[in-house]
Design a protein around this motif. Sequence first.
Motif, PDB file in Angstrom:
ATOM      1  N   ARG A  88       0.844  -1.201   0.000  1.00  0.00           N
ATOM      2  CA  ARG A  88       0.000   0.000   0.000  1.00  0.00           C
ATOM      3  C   ARG A  88       0.876   1.245   0.000  1.00  0.00           C
ATOM      4  N   ALA A  89       1.964   1.211   0.774  1.00  0.00           N
ATOM      5  CA  ALA A  89       2.885   2.340   0.810  1.00  0.00           C
ATOM      6  C   ALA A  89       3.559   2.539  -0.538  1.00  0.00           C
ATOM      7  N   ALA A  90       3.941   1.441  -1.199  1.00  0.00           N
ATOM      8  CA  ALA A  90       4.595   1.538  -2.508  1.00  0.00           C
ATOM      9  C   ALA A  90       3.664   2.183  -3.528  1.00  0.00           C
ATOM     10  N   VAL A  91       2.393   1.773  -3.515  1.00  0.00           N
ATOM     11  CA  VAL A  91       1.400   2.373  -4.410  1.00  0.00           C
ATOM     12  C   VAL A  91       1.244   3.855  -4.108  1.00  0.00           C
ATOM     13  N   GLY A  92       1.194   4.182  -2.810  1.00  0.00           N
ATOM     14  CA  GLY A  92       1.049   5.578  -2.403  1.00  0.00           C
ATOM     15  C   GLY A  92       2.199   6.448  -2.875  1.00  0.00           C
ATOM     16  N   VAL A  93       3.414   5.912  -2.813  1.00  0.00           N
ATOM     17  CA  VAL A  93       4.580   6.670  -3.272  1.00  0.00           C
ATOM     18  C   VAL A  93       4.517   6.881  -4.780  1.00  0.00           C
ATOM     19  N   ALA A  94       4.174   5.828  -5.514  1.00  0.00           N
ATOM     20  CA  ALA A  94       4.067   5.953  -6.978  1.00  0.00           C
ATOM     21  C   ALA A  94       3.056   7.026  -7.353  1.00  0.00           C
ATOM     22  N   ASN A  95       1.954   7.079  -6.627  1.00  0.00           N
ATOM     23  CA  ASN A  95       0.939   8.106  -6.895  1.00  0.00           C
ATOM     24  C   ASN A  95       1.442   9.496  -6.518  1.00  0.00           C
TER      25      ASN A  95
END
Length: 282
Positions: free
Chosen positions: A111-118
Motif C-alpha cells: 500500500r505504501a509503494a502504491v502511495g509513493v508511486a501516486n
Amino acid sequence: MARLEHQFIRVSLNIPYGDKAIPAITSVPTSCYEYGVVVTHGAGGDMNLSQLVTLANHLASNGLLCVRFTCKGLNINYRIKVYKHILEYLCGFKDYKIKGWFLAGRSMGSRAAVGVANSVAHNTHLASLVKGVICIAYPLHPPQRTSDLRDKPLLDLRACVLFISGTKDAMCEKGLMENVLDKMSCNVTTHWITNADHSYKVTGRQTATVIDEMVQVVLKWCEDIVSAKRADGETFAAVRCVTEPPKIKTPTLRKRKKRACKLNADELKLKPNKKKLKHNVV
C-alpha cells in the motif's frame, strides 16, 4: 539459455530521516547493474522477514540491486512519507548509478509503494525513475470486512503494477480484486498463487516453494518491463559492463565532537556533512 547468476554483497545503511535514521540493507551485485528494487515489510515484522530476504537475494543474484528497509508504524500516511523519503535519498545517492527503480512492498508495505508511486506521478524526474510497482499480498480489505475496500489508490495508479496474491487470502478476496483490476487504467499484471493465504502458506506445499514461485515471478516481470524499452531484449543477468562496476566504500566511522576533538575537518579528510550516508558491509 542458462541464467548467469551474479555474486553480491550486503551493505547496511542508516538513512537519515529527521532526528532519526531508517535502517536498511542493500544487496548489491558485484557485477554491473542498472536497475534497483526498493522493498518494505507489512504491518508487522521488519526488513528481515524471510520472504523479503529471499527476494533480495534472488534479485541481486540476477543483476538487480535491492534495498529493503524497516519502517515501524501502522499509519499508512507515515509509511508513505518515509518510503518516499527513501526513494528520494536513493535517487540522489551517488554510489548507486541506477536508471530506474521498482517500488515493492508486502501487505501494508505494498500500500505504501502504491502511495509513493501516486505521490510522485506529477514529479517529472522521480516519475521517470519509477519503472513499476510490485504488490506482494496487497491487502485489498481488512479480514471479514469486504465492504471496506482499499481500492482508490489502485484506481489512481498510473505506473505499471504487478500483483502477487493467494487465492485464499482473507485480505484480498479474488472476485473483488478482479473487479478492481478491470477498473484500473494502468498496465496491470496479476499472478494468483493457488490456495495460498495472506502469508503465502499453502496446505500440503512447502512454503519455500511458494516463495520461490513469488521471487521468480517478480524477477521475470521486472525483466519484461525493462526489456520492452531495450532494443536488445537482454535480461539483467546478461547486461555487459562497459566500465568497472562501482566499488562500495566502507569507511571507518568516526565520532566527532566540536569541543572534545581537536582535529578539524581537513585533518580528518572528511567534509562536515551530518546527513552523509554511513554504511558498513555486513
